[in-house]
Scaffold this motif. Structure first.
Motif, mmCIF file in Angstrom:
data_model
loop_
_atom_site.group_PDB
_atom_site.id
_atom_site.type_symbol
_atom_site.label_atom_id
_atom_site.label_comp_id
_atom_site.label_asym_id
_atom_site.label_seq_id
_atom_site.Cartn_x
_atom_site.Cartn_y
_atom_site.Cartn_z
ATOM 1 N N VAL A 57 0.843 -1.201 0.000
ATOM 2 C CA VAL A 57 0.000 0.000 0.000
ATOM 3 C C VAL A 57 0.878 1.250 0.000
ATOM 4 C CG1 VAL A 57 -1.570 1.349 1.482
ATOM 5 C CG2 VAL A 57 -2.075 -1.051 0.995
ATOM 6 N N THR A 58 1.922 1.239 0.808
ATOM 7 C CA THR A 58 2.817 2.400 0.897
ATOM 8 C C THR A 58 3.427 2.730 -0.464
ATOM 9 O OG1 THR A 58 3.321 1.928 3.205
ATOM 10 C CG2 THR A 58 4.923 3.287 2.026
ATOM 11 N N ILE A 59 4.043 1.730 -1.111
ATOM 12 C CA ILE A 59 4.757 2.068 -2.349
ATOM 13 C C ILE A 59 3.797 2.393 -3.502
ATOM 14 C CG2 ILE A 59 6.936 0.943 -1.733
ATOM 15 C CD1 ILE A 59 6.251 -1.348 -3.607
ATOM 16 N N LYS A 60 2.574 1.838 -3.455
ATOM 17 C CA LYS A 60 1.612 2.159 -4.519
ATOM 18 C C LYS A 60 1.222 3.641 -4.505
ATOM 19 C CE LYS A 60 -0.348 -2.432 -5.134
ATOM 20 N NZ LYS A 60 -1.421 -3.340 -4.683
ATOM 21 N N HIS A 61 1.374 4.278 -3.342
ATOM 22 C CA HIS A 61 1.056 5.710 -3.263
ATOM 23 C C HIS A 61 2.012 6.572 -4.088
ATOM 24 C CE1 HIS A 61 -1.595 4.782 0.152
ATOM 25 N NE2 HIS A 61 -2.111 5.974 -0.042
ATOM 26 N N ILE A 62 3.226 6.072 -4.298
ATOM 27 C CA ILE A 62 4.243 6.895 -4.977
ATOM 28 C C ILE A 62 3.858 7.147 -6.433
ATOM 29 C CG2 ILE A 62 6.685 6.985 -5.686
ATOM 30 C CD1 ILE A 62 7.243 5.193 -3.160
ATOM 31 N N ILE A 63 3.241 6.137 -7.057
ATOM 32 C CA ILE A 63 2.888 6.285 -8.475
ATOM 33 C C ILE A 63 1.376 6.470 -8.657
ATOM 34 C CG2 ILE A 63 4.927 5.191 -9.468
ATOM 35 C CD1 ILE A 63 3.369 2.562 -9.601
ATOM 36 N N LEU A 66 -2.616 4.308 -5.516
ATOM 37 C CA LEU A 66 -3.492 4.603 -4.378
ATOM 38 C C LEU A 66 -3.285 6.071 -4.024
ATOM 39 C CD1 LEU A 66 -2.866 1.470 -2.113
ATOM 40 C CD2 LEU A 66 -4.958 1.988 -3.396
ATOM 41 N N ARG A 67 -4.335 6.666 -3.478
ATOM 42 C CA ARG A 67 -4.231 8.067 -3.064
ATOM 43 C C ARG A 67 -4.427 8.152 -1.557
ATOM 44 N NH1 ARG A 67 -4.457 11.602 -7.619
ATOM 45 N NH2 ARG A 67 -4.973 10.430 -9.486
ATOM 46 N N LEU A 74 6.086 13.379 -1.858
ATOM 47 C CA LEU A 74 6.834 14.271 -2.740
ATOM 48 C C LEU A 74 7.878 13.508 -3.539
ATOM 49 C CD1 LEU A 74 6.465 15.814 0.292
ATOM 50 C CD2 LEU A 74 7.107 17.708 -1.178
ATOM 51 N N LEU A 75 8.039 13.907 -4.806
ATOM 52 C CA LEU A 75 9.097 13.378 -5.671
ATOM 53 C C LEU A 75 9.962 14.573 -6.046
ATOM 54 C CD1 LEU A 75 10.316 11.136 -7.535
ATOM 55 C CD2 LEU A 75 8.562 11.740 -9.211
ATOM 56 N N ASP A 76 11.238 14.532 -5.681
ATOM 57 C CA ASP A 76 12.130 15.680 -5.896
ATOM 58 C C ASP A 76 11.534 16.981 -5.347
ATOM 59 O OD1 ASP A 76 14.294 14.371 -7.108
ATOM 60 O OD2 ASP A 76 13.336 14.439 -9.082
ATOM 61 N N GLY A 77 10.875 16.879 -4.223
ATOM 62 C CA GLY A 77 10.335 18.081 -3.574
ATOM 63 C C GLY A 77 8.977 18.539 -4.082
ATOM 64 N N ASN A 78 8.437 17.843 -5.102
ATOM 65 C CA ASN A 78 7.128 18.234 -5.640
ATOM 66 C C ASN A 78 6.062 17.219 -5.274
ATOM 67 O OD1 ASN A 78 8.186 20.522 -7.127
ATOM 68 N ND2 ASN A 78 9.089 18.997 -8.498
ATOM 69 N N ARG A 79 4.893 17.719 -4.869
ATOM 70 C CA ARG A 79 3.809 16.808 -4.481
ATOM 71 C C ARG A 79 3.347 15.965 -5.664
ATOM 72 N NH1 ARG A 79 0.186 19.333 -0.242
ATOM 73 N NH2 ARG A 79 -1.134 17.531 -0.621
ATOM 74 N N VAL A 80 3.168 14.681 -5.418
ATOM 75 C CA VAL A 80 2.607 13.808 -6.455
ATOM 76 C C VAL A 80 1.236 13.266 -6.053
ATOM 77 C CG1 VAL A 80 4.810 13.119 -7.498
ATOM 78 C CG2 VAL A 80 3.899 11.780 -5.616
ATOM 79 N N ASP A 81 0.914 13.372 -4.742
ATOM 80 C CA ASP A 81 -0.429 12.958 -4.325
ATOM 81 C C ASP A 81 -1.377 14.007 -4.894
ATOM 82 O OD1 ASP A 81 -1.094 14.986 -1.807
ATOM 83 O OD2 ASP A 81 1.034 14.532 -2.025
ATOM 84 N N GLY A 82 -2.523 13.541 -5.354
ATOM 85 C CA GLY A 82 -3.502 14.497 -5.861
ATOM 86 C C GLY A 82 -3.274 14.933 -7.302
ATOM 87 N N ALA A 87 -1.099 13.798 -15.361
ATOM 88 C CA ALA A 87 0.183 14.197 -14.762
ATOM 89 C C ALA A 87 0.905 12.989 -14.161
ATOM 90 C CB ALA A 87 -0.050 15.268 -13.703
ATOM 91 N N LEU A 88 0.126 12.003 -13.737
ATOM 92 C CA LEU A 88 0.736 10.795 -13.166
ATOM 93 C C LEU A 88 1.479 9.986 -14.224
ATOM 94 C CD1 LEU A 88 -1.978 9.496 -10.676
ATOM 95 C CD2 LEU A 88 0.349 10.212 -10.098
ATOM 96 N N TYR A 89 1.114 10.193 -15.470
ATOM 97 C CA TYR A 89 1.780 9.485 -16.558
ATOM 98 C C TYR A 89 3.286 9.767 -16.512
ATOM 99 C CZ TYR A 89 2.703 7.732 -21.219
ATOM 100 O OH TYR A 89 3.204 7.017 -22.274
#
Ligand SMILES: Nc1ncnc2c1ncn2[C@@H]1O[C@H](COP(=O)(O)OP(=O)(O)O)[C@@H](O)[C@H]1O
Ligand SMILES: [Mg+2]
Length: 265
Positions: A57-63, A66-67, A74-82, A87-89
Protein backbone atom coordinates in the motif's frame (compact mmCIF):
# COMPACT_ATOMS: atom_id res chain seq x y z
CA UNK A 1 7.12 10.26 15.55
CA UNK A 2 6.63 7.56 18.14
CA UNK A 3 9.10 5.14 16.60
CA UNK A 4 12.72 4.33 17.20
CA UNK A 5 15.11 6.31 15.06
CA UNK A 6 18.74 5.69 14.33
CA UNK A 7 21.15 8.40 13.28
CA UNK A 8 20.61 7.19 9.73
CA UNK A 9 16.96 8.18 9.86
CA UNK A 10 17.47 11.45 8.01
CA UNK A 11 18.11 12.02 4.33
CA UNK A 12 20.95 14.45 3.55
CA UNK A 13 19.74 17.30 1.30
CA UNK A 14 16.49 17.07 -0.67
CA UNK A 15 14.90 13.66 -0.56
CA UNK A 16 14.18 11.92 -3.86
CA UNK A 17 10.95 10.68 -2.32
CA UNK A 18 9.34 11.80 0.87
CA UNK A 19 6.29 10.61 2.79
CA UNK A 20 4.79 13.14 5.19
CA UNK A 21 2.15 11.91 7.64
CA UNK A 22 0.49 9.70 5.05
CA UNK A 23 -2.78 8.15 6.20
CA UNK A 24 -4.84 5.59 4.34
CA UNK A 25 -7.91 3.57 5.32
CA UNK A 26 -9.89 0.97 3.43
CA UNK A 27 -13.58 0.69 4.35
CA UNK A 28 -12.94 2.24 7.76
CA UNK A 29 -9.88 0.10 8.47
CA UNK A 30 -6.84 2.29 9.07
CA UNK A 31 -3.77 0.81 7.39
CA UNK A 32 -1.42 3.81 7.32
CA UNK A 33 -1.72 6.15 10.31
CA UNK A 34 0.85 8.82 9.53
CA UNK A 35 3.75 7.29 7.64
CA UNK A 36 6.86 9.53 7.55
CA UNK A 37 10.13 8.70 5.84
CA UNK A 38 12.43 9.96 3.11
CA UNK A 39 14.58 8.24 0.50
CA UNK A 40 17.74 9.93 -0.76
CA UNK A 41 18.76 10.02 -4.41
CA UNK A 42 20.56 6.82 -5.41
CA UNK A 43 19.71 5.14 -2.14
CA UNK A 44 18.47 1.58 -1.69
CA UNK A 45 15.77 1.75 0.98
CA UNK A 46 14.09 -1.42 2.20
CA UNK A 47 10.56 -1.43 3.58
CA UNK A 48 10.00 -4.23 6.05
CA UNK A 49 7.16 -5.33 8.30
CA UNK A 50 4.81 -8.25 8.83
CA UNK A 51 2.50 -9.38 6.09
CA UNK A 52 -0.61 -7.22 5.69
CA UNK A 53 0.95 -4.26 7.51
CA UNK A 54 0.76 -1.93 4.49
CA UNK A 55 4.09 -2.22 2.67
CA UNK A 56 2.61 -2.64 -0.82
CA UNK A 57 0.00 0.00 0.00
CA UNK A 58 2.82 2.40 0.90
CA UNK A 59 4.76 2.07 -2.35
CA UNK A 60 1.61 2.16 -4.52
CA UNK A 61 1.06 5.71 -3.26
CA UNK A 62 4.24 6.90 -4.98
CA UNK A 63 2.89 6.29 -8.48
CA UNK A 64 -0.71 7.19 -7.69
CA UNK A 65 -2.10 3.64 -7.77
CA UNK A 66 -3.49 4.60 -4.38
CA UNK A 67 -4.23 8.07 -3.06
CA UNK A 68 -3.75 9.06 0.57
CA UNK A 69 -6.67 10.15 2.75
CA UNK A 70 -4.34 12.83 4.10
CA UNK A 71 -0.63 13.64 4.16
CA UNK A 72 1.82 14.34 1.35
CA UNK A 73 4.06 12.37 -0.99
CA UNK A 74 6.83 14.27 -2.74
CA UNK A 75 9.10 13.38 -5.67
CA UNK A 76 12.13 15.68 -5.90
CA UNK A 77 10.33 18.08 -3.57
CA UNK A 78 7.13 18.23 -5.64
CA UNK A 79 3.81 16.81 -4.48
CA UNK A 80 2.61 13.81 -6.45
CA UNK A 81 -0.43 12.96 -4.33
CA UNK A 82 -3.50 14.50 -5.86
CA UNK A 83 -2.06 14.73 -9.40
CA UNK A 84 -4.39 14.08 -12.33
CA UNK A 85 -4.09 10.77 -14.21
CA UNK A 86 -2.52 12.77 -17.04
CA UNK A 87 0.18 14.20 -14.76
CA UNK A 88 0.74 10.79 -13.17
CA UNK A 89 1.78 9.48 -16.56
CA UNK A 90 5.04 11.41 -16.19
CA UNK A 91 5.52 10.19 -12.61
CA UNK A 92 5.07 6.59 -13.79
CA UNK A 93 7.72 7.11 -16.47
CA UNK A 94 10.15 8.33 -13.84
CA UNK A 95 9.22 5.72 -11.21
CA UNK A 96 8.92 2.14 -12.48
CA UNK A 97 7.30 -0.56 -10.40
CA UNK A 98 8.25 -4.22 -10.51
CA UNK A 99 5.21 -6.01 -9.16
CA UNK A 100 5.40 -9.01 -6.87
CA UNK A 101 3.92 -11.27 -9.53
CA UNK A 102 5.62 -9.86 -12.58
CA UNK A 103 3.75 -10.72 -15.73
CA UNK A 104 5.31 -11.09 -19.16
CA UNK A 105 3.52 -11.87 -22.40
CA UNK A 106 3.74 -15.66 -22.77
CA UNK A 107 3.41 -15.59 -26.54
CA UNK A 108 6.44 -13.33 -26.96
CA UNK A 109 10.14 -14.01 -26.54
CA UNK A 110 12.03 -12.15 -23.84
CA UNK A 111 13.49 -9.85 -26.46
CA UNK A 112 10.02 -9.04 -27.80
CA UNK A 113 8.66 -8.54 -24.28
CA UNK A 114 11.32 -5.94 -23.49
CA UNK A 115 11.28 -4.36 -26.96
CA UNK A 116 7.51 -3.81 -26.88
CA UNK A 117 7.44 -0.82 -24.48
CA UNK A 118 10.42 0.69 -26.29
CA UNK A 119 8.45 0.70 -29.54
CA UNK A 120 5.15 1.66 -27.95
CA UNK A 121 6.18 4.29 -25.43
CA UNK A 122 9.58 5.47 -26.64
CA UNK A 123 8.66 5.30 -30.32
CA UNK A 124 11.76 3.34 -31.36
CA UNK A 125 11.84 1.41 -34.62
CA UNK A 126 11.64 -2.37 -34.32
CA UNK A 127 15.35 -2.67 -35.03
CA UNK A 128 16.42 -0.03 -32.49
CA UNK A 129 13.99 -1.37 -29.90
CA UNK A 130 15.44 -4.86 -30.22
CA UNK A 131 18.98 -3.53 -29.98
CA UNK A 132 18.17 -1.62 -26.81
CA UNK A 133 16.16 -4.54 -25.39
CA UNK A 134 19.17 -6.81 -25.92
CA UNK A 135 21.34 -4.36 -23.98
CA UNK A 136 18.87 -4.34 -21.09
CA UNK A 137 18.69 -8.14 -21.06
CA UNK A 138 22.51 -8.18 -20.95
CA UNK A 139 22.38 -5.89 -17.91
CA UNK A 140 20.22 -8.39 -16.03
CA UNK A 141 22.39 -11.34 -17.15
CA UNK A 142 19.93 -12.79 -19.64
CA UNK A 143 22.17 -12.56 -22.71
CA UNK A 144 21.64 -16.24 -23.46
CA UNK A 145 17.86 -16.05 -23.37
CA UNK A 146 16.79 -13.39 -25.90
CA UNK A 147 14.74 -15.90 -27.88
CA UNK A 148 13.36 -17.85 -24.91
CA UNK A 149 9.65 -17.77 -24.06
CA UNK A 150 8.70 -16.90 -20.46
CA UNK A 151 7.15 -20.33 -19.81
CA UNK A 152 10.52 -21.97 -20.42
CA UNK A 153 12.29 -19.89 -17.78
CA UNK A 154 12.83 -20.14 -14.05
CA UNK A 155 11.06 -17.69 -11.72
CA UNK A 156 14.33 -15.89 -11.16
CA UNK A 157 14.88 -15.38 -14.88
CA UNK A 158 11.32 -14.14 -15.37
CA UNK A 159 11.81 -11.71 -12.51
CA UNK A 160 15.00 -10.39 -14.08
CA UNK A 161 13.26 -10.02 -17.44
CA UNK A 162 10.51 -8.02 -15.71
CA UNK A 163 13.20 -5.78 -14.23
CA UNK A 164 14.73 -5.31 -17.71
CA UNK A 165 11.30 -4.30 -18.97
CA UNK A 166 10.89 -1.82 -16.11
CA UNK A 167 14.24 -0.29 -17.09
CA UNK A 168 13.03 0.50 -20.62
CA UNK A 169 11.70 3.81 -19.28
CA UNK A 170 15.13 4.75 -17.88
CA UNK A 171 13.47 5.30 -14.54
CA UNK A 172 14.99 7.47 -11.81
CA UNK A 173 13.24 5.35 -9.19
CA UNK A 174 12.44 1.63 -9.19
CA UNK A 175 9.91 0.20 -6.74
CA UNK A 176 10.43 -3.51 -6.12
CA UNK A 177 7.65 -5.44 -4.39
CA UNK A 178 9.17 -8.57 -2.83
CA UNK A 179 11.67 -9.15 -5.63
CA UNK A 180 13.29 -12.23 -4.07
CA UNK A 181 10.25 -13.89 -2.49
CA UNK A 182 9.89 -17.44 -3.82
CA UNK A 183 13.33 -17.47 -5.44
CA UNK A 184 16.13 -19.87 -4.57
CA UNK A 185 19.12 -18.25 -2.83
CA UNK A 186 21.28 -18.13 -5.96
CA UNK A 187 18.65 -16.25 -7.95
CA UNK A 188 17.78 -14.10 -4.94
CA UNK A 189 21.40 -12.94 -4.62
CA UNK A 190 21.49 -12.18 -8.37
CA UNK A 191 18.53 -9.86 -7.92
CA UNK A 192 20.24 -8.25 -4.92
CA UNK A 193 23.38 -7.55 -6.95
CA UNK A 194 21.30 -6.12 -9.76
CA UNK A 195 19.44 -3.72 -7.45
CA UNK A 196 22.72 -2.57 -5.88
CA UNK A 197 24.31 -2.15 -9.32
CA UNK A 198 21.43 0.03 -10.57
CA UNK A 199 22.02 2.32 -7.65
CA UNK A 200 25.83 2.34 -7.75
CA UNK A 201 26.31 2.55 -11.53
CA UNK A 202 23.25 4.46 -12.70
CA UNK A 203 22.24 6.42 -9.60
CA UNK A 204 18.80 4.79 -9.58
CA UNK A 205 16.88 5.20 -6.32
CA UNK A 206 15.33 1.91 -5.19
CA UNK A 207 12.61 1.13 -2.71
CA UNK A 208 12.48 -2.58 -1.99
CA UNK A 209 9.67 -4.26 -0.08
CA UNK A 210 11.21 -7.41 1.34
CA UNK A 211 11.32 -9.93 4.20
CA UNK A 212 14.63 -11.28 3.00
CA UNK A 213 17.12 -10.70 5.82
CA UNK A 214 20.07 -11.67 3.62
CA UNK A 215 19.09 -9.02 1.05
CA UNK A 216 18.51 -6.42 3.74
CA UNK A 217 21.86 -6.93 5.40
CA UNK A 218 23.80 -7.14 2.14
CA UNK A 219 22.43 -4.31 -0.01
CA UNK A 220 20.22 -1.92 2.01
CA UNK A 221 21.49 1.59 2.65
CA UNK A 222 18.61 2.15 5.03
CA UNK A 223 15.53 0.37 6.24
CA UNK A 224 12.07 1.59 7.17
CA UNK A 225 9.92 -0.71 9.27
CA UNK A 226 6.17 -0.24 9.08
CA UNK A 227 4.48 -1.23 12.31
CA UNK A 228 1.01 -0.27 13.52
CA UNK A 229 0.55 2.13 10.62
CA UNK A 230 3.69 4.21 11.10
CA UNK A 231 7.37 4.02 10.16
CA UNK A 232 8.32 2.58 13.54
CA UNK A 233 12.03 2.54 12.66
CA UNK A 234 14.06 4.25 9.96
CA UNK A 235 17.81 3.69 9.98
CA UNK A 236 20.80 1.77 8.67
CA UNK A 237 21.22 -2.03 8.79
CA UNK A 238 23.80 -1.63 11.58
CA UNK A 239 21.36 0.46 13.60
CA UNK A 240 18.61 -2.10 13.03
CA UNK A 241 20.88 -4.89 14.27
CA UNK A 242 22.09 -2.93 17.29
CA UNK A 243 18.70 -1.61 18.40
CA UNK A 244 17.43 -3.00 21.71
CA UNK A 245 13.82 -2.40 20.56
CA UNK A 246 12.02 -5.75 21.02
CA UNK A 247 9.96 -5.33 17.86
CA UNK A 248 13.08 -4.82 15.74
CA UNK A 249 14.86 -7.64 17.51
CA UNK A 250 11.98 -9.98 16.80
CA UNK A 251 12.23 -9.16 13.12
CA UNK A 252 16.01 -9.47 12.95
CA UNK A 253 16.01 -12.80 14.75
CA UNK A 254 13.11 -14.12 12.66
CA UNK A 255 11.18 -15.25 15.74
CA UNK A 256 7.42 -15.76 15.44
CA UNK A 257 6.88 -15.13 19.16
CA UNK A 258 7.24 -11.60 20.46
CA UNK A 259 5.59 -8.20 20.69
CA UNK A 260 4.97 -8.07 16.94
CA UNK A 261 1.86 -9.94 15.93
CA UNK A 262 1.22 -11.16 12.44
CA UNK A 263 -2.34 -10.35 11.41
CA UNK A 264 -4.17 -13.48 10.38
CA UNK A 265 -1.77 -15.92 12.05
N1 LIG B 1 -7.11 -1.85 -2.80
C1 LIG B 1 -7.40 -2.26 -1.56
N2 LIG B 1 -8.66 -2.27 -1.10
C2 LIG B 1 -8.95 -2.65 0.16
N3 LIG B 1 -8.03 -3.05 1.05
C3 LIG B 1 -6.75 -3.09 0.64
C4 LIG B 1 -6.36 -2.69 -0.66
N4 LIG B 1 -5.02 -2.80 -0.77
C5 LIG B 1 -4.59 -3.26 0.42
N5 LIG B 1 -5.62 -3.43 1.27
C6 LIG B 1 -5.50 -3.90 2.66
O1 LIG B 1 -4.49 -3.13 3.30
C7 LIG B 1 -3.73 -3.95 4.18
C8 LIG B 1 -2.27 -3.85 3.82
O2 LIG B 1 -2.04 -4.49 2.58
P1 LIG B 1 -0.63 -4.60 1.88
O3 LIG B 1 0.01 -3.27 1.79
O4 LIG B 1 -0.86 -5.32 0.60
O5 LIG B 1 0.19 -5.51 2.90
P2 LIG B 1 1.72 -5.94 2.81
O6 LIG B 1 2.41 -5.25 3.93
O7 LIG B 1 1.71 -7.42 3.04
O8 LIG B 1 2.24 -5.57 1.48
C9 LIG B 1 -4.30 -5.35 4.08
O9 LIG B 1 -5.21 -5.52 5.15
C10 LIG B 1 -5.03 -5.33 2.75
O10 LIG B 1 -6.10 -6.22 2.76
MG1 LIG C 1 2.70 -6.72 -0.18
Amino acid sequence: MSGVEGRGSRVEGTAKIEFRKVRKSFSGKEVLRGVDFGVGKGEVLFIIGTSGVGKSVTIKHIIGLLRPDSGEILLDGNRVDGLSEQALYDVRKRCAMVFQHATLFDSMTLLENVALPLRKHQGLSERDAEKEAAGLLDQVNLSDSYQAYPAALSDGMRKRAAIARALTMKPEVVLFDEPTTGLDPVNARRIDRLIRKLSDDLGVTSIVVSHDLTSIFSIADRIAMIYQGVAHFVGTPAELKASPDPILQQFVSGRSQGPMETPGF
